[in-house]
Design an enzyme around this catalytic site. Structure first.
Site, PDB file in Angstrom:
ATOM      1  N   PRO A 100      33.583  25.840  33.826  1.00 20.78           N
ATOM      2  CA  PRO A 100      33.373  25.970  35.272  1.00 20.78           C
ATOM      3  C   PRO A 100      34.679  26.186  36.035  1.00 20.78           C
ATOM      4  O   PRO A 100      34.728  26.965  36.993  1.00 20.78           O
ATOM      5  CB  PRO A 100      32.721  24.625  35.643  1.00 20.78           C
ATOM      6  N   TYR A 101      35.725  25.505  35.608  1.00 22.58           N
ATOM      7  CA  TYR A 101      37.044  25.661  36.239  1.00 22.58           C
ATOM      8  C   TYR A 101      37.598  27.056  35.983  1.00 22.58           C
ATOM      9  O   TYR A 101      38.103  27.717  36.901  1.00 22.58           O
ATOM     10  CB  TYR A 101      37.973  24.585  35.679  1.00 22.58           C
ATOM     11  N   VAL A 102      37.471  27.513  34.742  1.00 25.04           N
ATOM     12  CA  VAL A 102      37.938  28.859  34.396  1.00 25.04           C
ATOM     13  C   VAL A 102      37.203  29.916  35.217  1.00 25.04           C
ATOM     14  O   VAL A 102      37.807  30.909  35.651  1.00 25.04           O
ATOM     15  CB  VAL A 102      37.776  29.115  32.882  1.00 25.04           C
TER      16      VAL A 102
END
Length: 245
Positions: free
Chosen positions: A153-155
Site C-alpha cells: 500500500p505504501y509503495v
C-alpha cells in the site's frame, strides 16, 4: 539564478527526521528556510532555532499538505517573510504497513491523502510559485524496487509520486526549474523504526551492502545536491539507499 546566500527553501515535514536533517543541511549551505509542520509547532520552532543559529533566516509554517488552501497560505507566508521560494523539498509522508490482502481501506485512504494528494498539492503550488533556477524535490521510497512484503500500500502511493514527478519535470519546459524525486532506503527515523523490533531493524541493515541503516544526513546530502549544483539532473528518481537495490 540567484546567489546561494539569497535562496529560499520550503521543507514540508521539516520537523521530522529526514526533514530536520534537510533543513540543517540547506541552512549550512546558506539557504533561508521555511520549516513546515503539522501539529507540533514547538518541534518546528526548535528546527527554526537550529537554522537561525547558522546565520540563516528561518520561519515555521503549518498546514495539512493535502489542504490546498492551507498550503497556499504557507507559500504566501514564505514569500512575504523570506522574499520568494527557490526550492521546495516535500518530505512530508505517512507509512502504514500491512499485507495487501487484508489491508484496512480507511488506512489506505489516510495514507494516500498525505502521500499522493499532499504531494500533488505541494507540487502544483511549487509549479506556480518557484522562481527561475528553482528545484522541486519530492520523496519516493526504494521499496518501489525492493518490493518487500507488507509495503504494497505504501509503495502504491510512492509509485504515484514518482509518476507525478517525472511528468511535471517535462511540463515545466522552459521554466528553468528542475523536478526530481529522492527514494531513500532504510533510514533510522521514527517513521521507519516505529513498530519494528531490533531483529527486524538489524535484518534491514544486513540487506544493504554497506551493512548499516542510512542516517537522515545521508539523505540530506542528496537533497542538497539537487537543490544546489545539480542543474543538469531533471526528471529523475535518485535511489539513496547504500546499494540496497
Amino acid at each position: 539564478m540567484s546567489t546561494t546566500q539569497s535562496r529560499v527553501a520550503l521543507v514540508t515535514g521539516g520537523s521530522g527526521g529526514i526533514g530536520r536533517a534537510v533543513v540543517r543541511r540547506l541552512a549550512s549551505d546558506g539557504f533561508d528556510v521555511a520549516v513546515h509542520y503539522v501539529g507540533n509547532a514547538a518541534r518546528a520552532q526548535e528546527v527554526v532555532e537550529e537554522a537561525t543559529a547558522t546565520g540563516s533566516r528561518a520561519i515555521a509554517v503549518g498546514g495539512d499538505v493535502a489542504d490546498e488552501t492551507a498550503m497556499a497560505e504557507a507559500f504566501d507566508a514564505v514569500q512575504a517573510e523570506l522574499g520568494g521560494v527557490d526550492v521546495v523539498v516535500n518530505t512530508a509522508g505517512v507509512m502504514v504497513l500491512g499485507p495487501i490482502a487484508t489491508f484496512d481501506l480507511d488506512a489506505l485512504d489516510r495514507m494516500h491523502r498525505t502521500n499522493i494528494r499532499g504531494t500533488f498539492v505541494v507540487s502544483q503550488l511549487a509549479a506556480n510559485r518557484l522562481r527561475r533556477g528553482g528545484a522541486l524535490i519530492n520523496f519516493s521510497t526504494s521499496q518501489t524496487r525492493a518490493q518487500h512484503p507488507t509495503y504494497g500500500p505504501y509503495v502504491a502511493s510512492k509509485a504515484a509520486v514518482e509518476g507525478l514527478t517525472l511528468v511535471l519535470a517535462r511540463e515545466l519546459r522552459g521554466r528553468d526549474v528542475t523536478v526530481n524525486a529522492v527514494a531513500p532506503g532504510p533510514v533510522a527515523t521514527p517513521l521507519f523504526l516505529d513498530g519494528k523490533d531490533e531483529e527486524t531493524v538489524a535484518g534491514f541493515a544486513r540487506l544493504v551492502p554497506l551493512e548499516r541503516l542510512g542516517e537522515p544526513a545521508d539523505v540530506a546530502e542528496t537533497v542538497a545536491f539537487l537543490a544546489g549544483p545539480a542543474r543538469w539532473v531533471n526528471g529523475q528518481v535518485l535511489f539513496t539507499n547504500g546499494g540496497l537495490v
